[in-house]
Design an enzyme around this catalytic site. Sequence first.
Site, PDB file in Angstrom:
ATOM      1  N   THR A 123       0.824  -1.213   0.000  1.00 33.53           N
ATOM      2  CA  THR A 123       0.000   0.000   0.000  1.00 33.53           C
ATOM      3  C   THR A 123       0.856   1.261   0.000  1.00 33.53           C
ATOM      4  O   THR A 123       1.990   1.251   0.475  1.00 33.53           O
ATOM      5  CB  THR A 123      -0.887   0.024   1.270  1.00 33.53           C
ATOM      6  N   GLU A 143       0.580   3.489   2.002  1.00 33.75           N
ATOM      7  CA  GLU A 143       0.841   3.869   3.395  1.00 33.75           C
ATOM      8  C   GLU A 143       2.280   3.585   3.817  1.00 33.75           C
ATOM      9  O   GLU A 143       2.744   4.110   4.821  1.00 33.75           O
ATOM     10  CB  GLU A 143      -0.138   3.157   4.332  1.00 33.75           C
ATOM     11  N   TYR A 202      -0.293   0.714  10.974  1.00 33.46           N
ATOM     12  CA  TYR A 202      -0.653  -0.050   9.776  1.00 33.46           C
ATOM     13  C   TYR A 202       0.438   0.087   8.701  1.00 33.46           C
ATOM     14  O   TYR A 202       0.873  -0.895   8.097  1.00 33.46           O
ATOM     15  CB  TYR A 202      -1.995   0.466   9.243  1.00 33.46           C
ATOM     16  N   LYS A 241       2.747  -2.870   7.099  1.00 32.33           N
ATOM     17  CA  LYS A 241       2.781  -3.121   5.647  1.00 32.33           C
ATOM     18  C   LYS A 241       4.209  -2.970   5.107  1.00 32.33           C
ATOM     19  O   LYS A 241       4.605  -3.671   4.176  1.00 32.33           O
ATOM     20  CB  LYS A 241       1.835  -2.155   4.929  1.00 32.33           C
TER      21      LYS A 241
HETATM   22  O1  G4F Z   1     -10.766   6.408   3.830  1.00 36.44           O
HETATM   23  P1  G4F Z   1      -9.644   6.404   4.775  1.00 36.44           P
HETATM   24  O2  G4F Z   1      -9.875   5.696   6.073  1.00 36.44           O
HETATM   25  O3  G4F Z   1      -8.413   5.782   3.970  1.00 36.44           O
HETATM   26  P2  G4F Z   1      -6.825   5.763   4.226  1.00 36.44           P
HETATM   27  O4  G4F Z   1      -6.476   6.075   5.624  1.00 36.44           O
HETATM   28  O5  G4F Z   1      -6.198   6.613   3.178  1.00 36.44           O
HETATM   29  O6  G4F Z   1      -6.453   4.229   3.959  1.00 36.44           O
HETATM   30  C1  G4F Z   1      -6.967   3.470   2.880  1.00 36.44           C
HETATM   31  O7  G4F Z   1      -6.107   3.553   1.758  1.00 36.44           O
HETATM   32  C2  G4F Z   1      -4.780   3.062   1.963  1.00 36.44           C
HETATM   33  C3  G4F Z   1      -3.992   3.211   0.679  1.00 36.44           C
HETATM   34  O8  G4F Z   1      -4.482   2.355  -0.309  1.00 36.44           O
HETATM   35  C4  G4F Z   1      -4.823   1.598   2.410  1.00 36.44           C
HETATM   36  F1  G4F Z   1      -3.580   1.158   2.684  1.00 36.44           F
HETATM   37  C5  G4F Z   1      -5.686   1.458   3.649  1.00 36.44           C
HETATM   38  O9  G4F Z   1      -5.807   0.070   3.962  1.00 36.44           O
HETATM   39  C6  G4F Z   1      -7.074   2.022   3.356  1.00 36.44           C
HETATM   40  O10 G4F Z   1      -7.684   1.246   2.361  1.00 36.44           O
HETATM   41  O11 G4F Z   1      -9.198   7.891   5.126  1.00 36.44           O
HETATM   42  C7  G4F Z   1      -8.888   8.830   4.134  1.00 36.44           C
HETATM   43  C8  G4F Z   1      -8.743  10.218   4.749  1.00 36.44           C
HETATM   44  C9  G4F Z   1      -7.836  10.285   5.973  1.00 36.44           C
HETATM   45  O12 G4F Z   1      -7.056  11.463   5.876  1.00 36.44           O
HETATM   46  C10 G4F Z   1      -8.788  10.403   7.152  1.00 36.44           C
HETATM   47  O13 G4F Z   1      -8.237  11.072   8.276  1.00 36.44           O
HETATM   48  O14 G4F Z   1     -10.030  10.641   5.228  1.00 36.44           O
HETATM   49  C11 G4F Z   1      -9.882  11.232   6.513  1.00 36.44           C
HETATM   50  N1  G4F Z   1     -11.168  11.180   7.202  1.00 36.44           N
HETATM   51  C12 G4F Z   1     -11.896  12.274   7.596  1.00 36.44           C
HETATM   52  N2  G4F Z   1     -13.018  11.891   8.200  1.00 36.44           N
HETATM   53  C13 G4F Z   1     -11.846  10.080   7.550  1.00 36.44           C
HETATM   54  C14 G4F Z   1     -13.029  10.517   8.178  1.00 36.44           C
HETATM   55  N3  G4F Z   1     -11.579   8.758   7.382  1.00 36.44           N
HETATM   56  C15 G4F Z   1     -12.489   7.853   7.832  1.00 36.44           C
HETATM   57  N4  G4F Z   1     -12.243   6.552   7.650  1.00 36.44           N
HETATM   58  N5  G4F Z   1     -13.665   8.264   8.453  1.00 36.44           N
HETATM   59  C16 G4F Z   1     -13.985   9.580   8.635  1.00 36.44           C
HETATM   60  O15 G4F Z   1     -15.028   9.911   9.202  1.00 36.44           O
END
Ligand code: G4F
Length: 328
Positions: free
Chosen positions: A132, A134, A156, A160
């Site tokens: 990833t 990440e 995480y 990874k």
């Molecule tokens: O959707 P996210 O949780 O994805 P994140 O952290 O980028 O990770 C995903 O992608 C990675 C790269 O492929 C993978 F390795 C990982 O397994 C996963 O699939 O968060 C995206 C962004 C972050 O900056 C987070 O802080 O959205 C921001 N965010 C703001 N509000 C939120 C929220 N994220 C989540 N999950 N929920 C919220 O309410």
Amino acid sequence: MEPPVALITGVTGQDGSYLCELLLAKGYIVHGIVRRTSNLQRLRLDHLRNMPDVHGKTFFLHYGDLADGTTLRRIIQKVRPRELYHLAGQSHVGLSFEIPESTCEEVAIATLRLLEICRDQPEPIRFYNASTSEIFGTATEAPQNEMSAFRPSSPYGCAKAFATDMAKVYRAGYHLFVCNGILYNHESPRRSENFVTRKISRQVARIKLGQSDRLVLGNVQGRRDWGHAQDYVETMWLMLQQERPDDYVVATGKTHSVLDFVKAAFAVTGMDWEKYLEYDKSIERPTEPVELVGDASKIRNLLGWKPTRNFEDLVREMVEFDLKDLGG
Ligand code: G4F
């Protein structure tokens, strides 16, 4: 000729279910490993399980757990896959700050466990490791490519990075056919709601349908390189068809902020996002990666892959799916 056999860990997830469909369409016999839970629902696979000419004929599920090496070994010895796609494991970055030990067990140690089992098999197994973006965390260069330094910024990401390095070690040391797919964020209507894109698309649909009146998010300034999961699983298969194993970045090369996603999602429904968006500090993470954007020229040039859908297509597809799904 015997059809090729694939084994997928994480088959019930977004990527696993798309990959399963892709491999079945290509004539594979597909085996998936599922964790035993009290809930027998496997929503993303139900359509396949309900096809009598597929379920139990070309598509099989086995109970197994990433922590249970004996069972994993038994399944691998029984199935004797030509290709193993290792997609399973805790994949929520924010959650990894709360459960770092089990995240590292599932993501890092389980990958090592599977590599060790593969090393012992008489027939070579082509191994896809789900790496990833990440791993690049606080990258000092943008865009990142296969040569960029690993600088993870979450438990995480650290786990990874370990798994990705271990895959390289087994490739170099034991000549295993192991590929790291370094995938940037990839989304779809099959994404679960604890990731931000699906949380947004589903909540926007609920607001439009009068089932809710707000969308509560954490940091909306973070930028991500978002692609479509169905486009990305194709690269997993492509990597394992090459003469030599290698690592590939899979990305669109373009970033958007979470707020851009919010605006685009509300725009699909013709609503004003400013009326509904609320901020909740408790959703923020202790650290966030810097702008992660991938340079996918290697996979574009060497394997001829390119994404088929752009950001706007993705947002529209997700919102329209949720409107239909929630609207009955
Ligand atoms: O959707 P996210 O949780 O994805 P994140 O952290 O980028 O990770 C995903 O992608 C990675 C790269 O492929 C993978 F390795 C990982 O397994 C996963 O699939 O968060 C995206 C962004 C972050 O900056 C987070 O802080 O959205 C921001 N965010 C703001 N509000 C939120 C929220 N994220 C989540 N999950 N929920 C919220 O309410």
